[in-house]
Write an enzyme that holds these catalytic residues in place. Structure first.
Site, PDB file in Angstrom:
ATOM      1  N   THR A  40       0.817  -1.221   0.000  1.00 56.10           N
ATOM      2  CA  THR A  40       0.000   0.000   0.000  1.00 56.10           C
ATOM      3  C   THR A  40       0.846   1.264   0.000  1.00 56.10           C
ATOM      4  O   THR A  40       0.504   2.264  -0.632  1.00 56.10           O
ATOM      5  CB  THR A  40      -0.919  -0.003   1.251  1.00 56.10           C
ATOM      6  OG1 THR A  40      -1.831  -1.082   1.125  1.00 56.10           O
ATOM      7  CG2 THR A  40      -1.691   1.287   1.395  1.00 56.10           C
ATOM      8  N   ASP A  42       1.254  -6.691  -4.270  1.00 52.15           N
ATOM      9  CA  ASP A  42       0.500  -6.608  -3.022  1.00 52.15           C
ATOM     10  C   ASP A  42       1.037  -7.799  -2.214  1.00 52.15           C
ATOM     11  O   ASP A  42       1.182  -8.896  -2.756  1.00 52.15           O
ATOM     12  CB  ASP A  42      -0.989  -6.791  -3.342  1.00 52.15           C
ATOM     13  CG  ASP A  42      -1.874  -6.698  -2.114  1.00 52.15           C
ATOM     14  OD1 ASP A  42      -2.736  -5.822  -2.094  1.00 52.15           O
ATOM     15  OD2 ASP A  42      -1.711  -7.541  -1.203  1.00 52.15           O
ATOM     16  N   SER A  43       1.342  -7.612  -0.954  1.00 52.66           N
ATOM     17  CA  SER A  43       2.062  -8.672  -0.244  1.00 52.66           C
ATOM     18  C   SER A  43       1.237  -9.943  -0.069  1.00 52.66           C
ATOM     19  O   SER A  43       1.764 -10.976   0.337  1.00 52.66           O
ATOM     20  CB  SER A  43       2.583  -8.177   1.102  1.00 52.66           C
ATOM     21  OG  SER A  43       1.540  -8.063   2.035  1.00 52.66           O
ATOM     22  N   SER A  44      -0.049  -9.894  -0.397  1.00 52.99           N
ATOM     23  CA  SER A  44      -0.844 -11.126  -0.385  1.00 52.99           C
ATOM     24  C   SER A  44      -0.336 -12.101  -1.450  1.00 52.99           C
ATOM     25  O   SER A  44      -0.637 -13.296  -1.391  1.00 52.99           O
ATOM     26  CB  SER A  44      -2.323 -10.805  -0.629  1.00 52.99           C
ATOM     27  OG  SER A  44      -2.450 -10.076  -1.837  1.00 52.99           O
ATOM     28  N   THR A  73       1.797  -4.544   4.166  1.00 53.35           N
ATOM     29  CA  THR A  73       1.665  -4.888   5.580  1.00 53.35           C
ATOM     30  C   THR A  73       1.011  -6.258   5.809  1.00 53.35           C
ATOM     31  O   THR A  73       1.230  -6.879   6.846  1.00 53.35           O
ATOM     32  CB  THR A  73       0.839  -3.838   6.347  1.00 53.35           C
ATOM     33  OG1 THR A  73      -0.478  -3.783   5.786  1.00 53.35           O
ATOM     34  CG2 THR A  73       1.493  -2.473   6.285  1.00 53.35           C
ATOM     35  N   ASP A  74       0.199  -6.709   4.834  1.00 46.57           N
ATOM     36  CA  ASP A  74      -0.591  -7.914   5.114  1.00 46.57           C
ATOM     37  C   ASP A  74       0.269  -9.124   5.460  1.00 46.57           C
ATOM     38  O   ASP A  74      -0.098  -9.918   6.325  1.00 46.57           O
ATOM     39  CB  ASP A  74      -1.524  -8.237   3.936  1.00 46.57           C
ATOM     40  CG  ASP A  74      -2.705  -7.271   3.880  1.00 46.57           C
ATOM     41  OD1 ASP A  74      -2.985  -6.621   4.904  1.00 46.57           O
ATOM     42  OD2 ASP A  74      -3.328  -7.152   2.816  1.00 46.57           O
ATOM     43  N   GLN A 126      -3.846 -20.633  19.689  1.00 49.28           N
ATOM     44  CA  GLN A 126      -4.575 -19.604  18.939  1.00 49.28           C
ATOM     45  C   GLN A 126      -4.561 -18.281  19.689  1.00 49.28           C
ATOM     46  O   GLN A 126      -4.892 -17.244  19.123  1.00 49.28           O
ATOM     47  CB  GLN A 126      -6.024 -20.036  18.728  1.00 49.28           C
ATOM     48  CG  GLN A 126      -6.138 -21.259  17.862  1.00 49.28           C
ATOM     49  CD  GLN A 126      -7.570 -21.678  17.605  1.00 49.28           C
ATOM     50  OE1 GLN A 126      -8.495 -20.877  17.751  1.00 49.28           O
ATOM     51  NE2 GLN A 126      -7.764 -22.915  17.211  1.00 49.28           N
ATOM     52  N   CYS A 127      -4.231 -18.322  20.975  1.00 43.85           N
ATOM     53  CA  CYS A 127      -4.186 -17.077  21.751  1.00 43.85           C
ATOM     54  C   CYS A 127      -2.956 -16.277  21.324  1.00 43.85           C
ATOM     55  O   CYS A 127      -1.854 -16.829  21.267  1.00 43.85           O
ATOM     56  CB  CYS A 127      -4.069 -17.363  23.237  1.00 43.85           C
ATOM     57  SG  CYS A 127      -5.434 -18.305  23.902  1.00 43.85           S
TER      58      CYS A 127
HETATM   59  N1  ASP Z   1      -2.710  -5.289   0.766  1.00 46.05           N
HETATM   60  C1  ASP Z   1      -1.558  -4.499   1.111  1.00 46.05           C
HETATM   61  C2  ASP Z   1      -0.331  -5.380   1.070  1.00 46.05           C
HETATM   62  O1  ASP Z   1      -0.126  -6.133   1.982  1.00 46.05           O
HETATM   63  C3  ASP Z   1      -1.755  -3.903   2.452  1.00 46.05           C
HETATM   64  C4  ASP Z   1      -0.692  -2.972   2.901  1.00 46.05           C
HETATM   65  O2  ASP Z   1       0.370  -2.852   2.356  1.00 46.05           O
HETATM   66  O3  ASP Z   1      -0.962  -2.293   3.922  1.00 46.05           O
HETATM   67  O4  ASP Z   1       0.424  -5.327   0.137  1.00 46.05           O
END
Ligand code: ASP
Length: 356
Positions: free
Chosen positions: A25, A73-75, A105-106, A294-295
């Site tokens: 992002t 996108d890091s996904s 960030t993902d 999971q906690c």
């Molecule tokens: N979907 C974005 C990513 O992980 C989210 C981000 O960067 O905040 O690439």
């Protein structure tokens, strides 16, 4: 891959930072179908830094920027991306005093955890950052995150892979993304901060760092992860009512080489003997099965509950208080290496980079 240099700098290369821009992002532009990664990051970064007060601009270390040809996108990241990043850092190690990785960030905490295992014993900072808002968006958190990441990436006392985000410096292999919208999107639930920004001051806590706790020569393990980039390591988060056939679909598949199971609480699972049998069967076939809770906070204690009592006998490895990211990427890191199963299991249980 394209490279740009900061225009203001005359510092020799070894006093410079290398910035690797992978997407996310922070560098995105609005397109008709939504946000997507934008290029020209070196110039955009220079432009953003030029809006800082002069004293801050002058305190910035010199840097070069590498932009990956395929910005994601890091996904879209896979173990192969983790491997590529580690290789690029290792190849440039002697030319730069520190590294800043710009990342979505993902899955940022997954990449940070993986880099920590690949770059064991690194003797300089590798700081990952990103932002919840694009660099050019009004009120974006990007510039603050970049400025702090640059600051810590230039501190020789920081000798590990870390994440700088929203005024906090976190150990990479201890961090998780904890919020989908807030600017303080990352936390390190079972380990204290490595550093922080309070007002205009940056504070580093070296006694919490790997440089202080574990020293020795760098022992990078640049492993080929490609054989594990198609989901050969599974992750199963238990839910009430999970059935043996569902576990079998994951663990019983011949392509599965290992799995991370997220139990409840301190190490609990349904008292269905068929579930335990399924786990024991997979483990008996030589698959490496590890468990965490999971906690988000605290540790598991296998055997604490009658229902989970058989897990150790089934060959399940305790991940103690590791994050899912640290436990999963450790399984990938170990399973990709030509080690005996016994050695892989032993290393899983050993803290390698302060991840447990
Ligand atoms: N979907 C974005 C990513 O992980 C989210 C981000 O960067 O905040 O690439």
């Amino acid at each position: 891959m394209s490279t740009t240099s900061s225009l203001t700098s005359i510092a020799p290369t070894k006093d410079r930072l290398l910035v690797i821009y992978t997407g996310g992002t922070i560098g995105m532009w609005q397109q008709a179908n939504g946000l997507s990664p934008g290029g020209n990051f070196g110039e955009r970064l220079h432009q953003a830094f030029s809006t800082l007060p002069l004293s801050k601009q002058q305190s910035l270390p010199a840097y070069d920027v590498i932009s990956y040809a395929s910005l994601i996108d890091s996904s879209a990241a896979t173990p192969f991306h983790w491997q590529q990043l580690a290789k690029d850092i290792a190849n440039n190690l002697n030319k730069y005093c520190g590294f800043v990785i710009i990342h979505g960030t993902d899955t940022l905490s997954w990449t940070a955890s993986s880099l920590a295992y690949q770059l064991q014993g690194i003797d300089r900072p590798v700081v990952l950052t990103g932002a919840m808002q694009p660099l050019e968006a009004a009120g974006s958190d990007a510039l603050d995150n970049l400025y702090g990441a640059f600051y810590f990436a230039a501190q020789p006392a920081l000798q590990e892979v870390a994440i700088y985000f929203a005024n906090r410096l976190l150990r990479g292999a201890r961090s998780v993304k904890q919020h989908s919208e807030a600017v303080d999107a990352f936390s390190s639930p079972n380990y204290p901060l490595l550093g922080e920004r309070i007002g205009d001051d940056f504070i580093h806590y070296p006694s919490r760092g790997l440089a202080y706790q574990q020293r020795g020569a760098p022992r990078f393990e640049l492993v080929d992860y490609r054989p594990l980039a198609q989901g050969e390591v599974a992750r199963v988060v238990l839910w009430p009512g999970i059935s043996p056939w569902q576990l079998k679909a994951m663990l019983g598949d011949s392509r599965c080489k290992g799995a991370l199971i997220q139990l409840w609480g301190a190490g609990n699972l349904p008292s269905n003997p068929e579930l335990l049998a399924m786990i024991a069967e997979a483990s008996g076939e030589g698959k490496m099965i590890a468990a965490i809770s999971q906690c988000p906070q605290g540790s598991i204690h296998l055997g604490a509950y009658a229902a989970g009592d058989g897990l150790l006998d089934a060959g399940v490895l305790s991940g103690d208080d590791m994050t899912p990211e640290a436990a999963y990427t450790k399984l990938v890191h170990l399973l990709a290496q030509p080690l005996s199963l016994e050695d892989q299991r032993h290393r899983f249980l050993t803290p390698l980079v302060g991840e447990r």
